[in-house]
Design an enzyme around this catalytic site. Structure first.
Site, PDB file in Angstrom:
ATOM      1  N   ARG A 108       0.892  -1.172   0.000  1.00 41.72           N
ATOM      2  CA  ARG A 108       0.000   0.000   0.000  1.00 41.72           C
ATOM      3  C   ARG A 108       0.925   1.216   0.000  1.00 41.72           C
ATOM      4  NH1 ARG A 108      -5.414   1.269   1.820  1.00 41.72           N
ATOM      5  NH2 ARG A 108      -5.543   3.263   2.894  1.00 41.72           N
ATOM      6  N   HIS A 135      -7.178   1.623  -6.754  1.00 38.07           N
ATOM      7  CA  HIS A 135      -7.478   0.844  -5.544  1.00 38.07           C
ATOM      8  C   HIS A 135      -8.300  -0.384  -5.960  1.00 38.07           C
ATOM      9  CE1 HIS A 135      -7.905  -0.129  -1.478  1.00 38.07           C
ATOM     10  NE2 HIS A 135      -8.624   0.877  -1.017  1.00 38.07           N
ATOM     11  N   GLN A 138     -10.415  -2.761  -3.414  1.00 38.44           N
ATOM     12  CA  GLN A 138     -11.656  -2.148  -2.944  1.00 38.44           C
ATOM     13  C   GLN A 138     -12.783  -2.336  -3.945  1.00 38.44           C
ATOM     14  OE1 GLN A 138     -12.469  -0.459   0.077  1.00 38.44           O
ATOM     15  NE2 GLN A 138     -14.469  -0.845  -0.842  1.00 38.44           N
ATOM     16  N   ASP A 226     -16.676   9.114  -1.807  1.00 42.76           N
ATOM     17  CA  ASP A 226     -15.455   8.915  -1.038  1.00 42.76           C
ATOM     18  C   ASP A 226     -15.156  10.210  -0.304  1.00 42.76           C
ATOM     19  OD1 ASP A 226     -13.160   7.798  -0.007  1.00 42.76           O
ATOM     20  OD2 ASP A 226     -12.111   7.630  -1.921  1.00 42.76           O
ATOM     21  N   CYS A 267     -16.060   3.548   0.414  1.00 43.40           N
ATOM     22  CA  CYS A 267     -14.955   2.642   0.755  1.00 43.40           C
ATOM     23  C   CYS A 267     -14.445   2.831   2.177  1.00 43.40           C
ATOM     24  CB  CYS A 267     -13.818   2.801  -0.247  1.00 43.40           C
ATOM     25  SG  CYS A 267     -12.982   4.399  -0.193  1.00 43.40           S
ATOM     26  N   ARG A 295     -13.984  -6.916   1.828  1.00 38.56           N
ATOM     27  CA  ARG A 295     -12.557  -6.811   1.556  1.00 38.56           C
ATOM     28  C   ARG A 295     -11.851  -8.101   2.001  1.00 38.56           C
ATOM     29  NH1 ARG A 295     -10.064  -1.806   1.317  1.00 38.56           N
ATOM     30  NH2 ARG A 295      -8.156  -3.043   1.078  1.00 38.56           N
TER      31      ARG A 295
END
Length: 310
Positions: A108, A135, A138, A226, A267, A295
């Site tokens: 990450r 991402h 996700q 988001d 998310c 996830r």
């Protein structure tokens, strides 16, 4: 050949579908079991996965860590400051060294170039846990969640309300791979990367732009947003970004213009009363905590795919 999971447009659509189908089976098989009760198929038995975090994390860190343990594997959780990666050693050399010790790497990080160099030099699978550009894990969880609640995503209408960030970029790639319509509703000043959109469209994505958020969500099956200020954004730009994005806040009024059975997705982490009101976030259309849980399951599918154990 080493199987990496870097971006959704780099994995064939049929393979992504296979991952999702198996992830759903993995989830169903765990129903009611204690969190650390091992999976029946200990697919990662005797394997070690390095989890590298140059960016802070809650969901990514915990979901990968728990998922690997459930599959019988072990984790090494490392920050950039703990590695020579943060003290002058090249990404490539770090990848070569880690490949001698571990069976897979999840990273990450900030710059996509870091991810790309890691994958280029590693001889074990590398998984994109997030970069400033995309991402993908996700969005795999988001597609899984959508299909749990609404059925097949192919042909559905998904509306993104906010700025064209890394999560939207992966949604754009997913639009091509899974065949759903994607609408971007946000200010022109915060449009998504034109190259990302153009490439997705060239691969079959149906992506449109609508500046009026109420028109955008008309007939929507899902409304997604988001945080308005991501962890890598300049904090000094906060007020300016908020002023630009305020018209795109997801409210009960906005959701009322979508389909009656539309779902709300985020998310996380969320900033309540900024990009979304608490009434929507906690309301009956919200599936945000299902997304968060998924996830775990979808990343187990991704790891198993990378390691040839799907």
């Amino acid at each position: 050949m080493t199987r990496h999971f870097l971006d959704l447009d780099q994995v064939p659509a049929e393979e992504l579908r296979h991952i999702l189908n198996r992830s759903a089976e993995i989830k169903a098989a765990r129903d009611g079991k204690p969190k650390l009760f091992p999976d029946e198929n200990r697919a990662l038995d005797s394997k070690v996965v390095a989890l590298i975090f140059e960016k802070p994390s809650t969901r990514t860190r915990i979901s990968f860590d728990v998922g690997i343990r459930q599959m019988g594997g072990e984790t090494m959780v490392l920050s950039g400051s703990e590695l020579q990666l943060g003290h002058g050693e090249s990404v490539g050399d770090t990848a070569r060294v880690l490949s001698r010790f571990v069976d897979a790497i999840m990273i990450r990080t900030f710059q996509p170039e870091t991810l790309e160099e890691m994958a280029e030099c590693a001889t074990v699978p590398v998984i994109n846990g997030l970069t400033n550009r995309t991402h993908p894990c996700q969005i795999m969880a988001d597609v899984m969640t959508f299909e749990e609640k609404k059925g097949p995503i192919e042909g559905a209408k998904v509306v993104w309300a906010g700025d064209g960030n890394n999560v939207f970029a992966s949604f754009a790639q997913a639009s091509a791979q899974f065949g759903f319509d994607l609408v971007f509703a946000g200010p022109e000043t915060l449009d998504p990367d034109a190259g990302v959109v153009a490439k997705a469209r060239s691969e079959g994505a149906a992506i449109s732009v609508e500046r009026d958020p109420f028109k955008a969500v008309d007939g929507a099956d899902a409304v997604v947003t988001d945080a308005w200020l991501s962890m890598h954004d300049d904090v000094s730009a906060r007020d300016r970004r908020h002023n630009q994005l305020k018209p795109y806040q997801v409210t009960e009024e906005l959701m009322a213009h979508a389909k009656a059975d539309a779902i709300f997705m985020h998310c996380l982490p969320a900033h309540r009363e900024e990009e979304v009101t608490s009434a929507v976030f906690d309301g009956p259309q919200s599936v945000v905590f299902d997304e968060a849980e998924n996830r775990l399951h979808v990343q187990k599918g991704i790891l198993r795919w990378c390691l040839g154990a799907l």
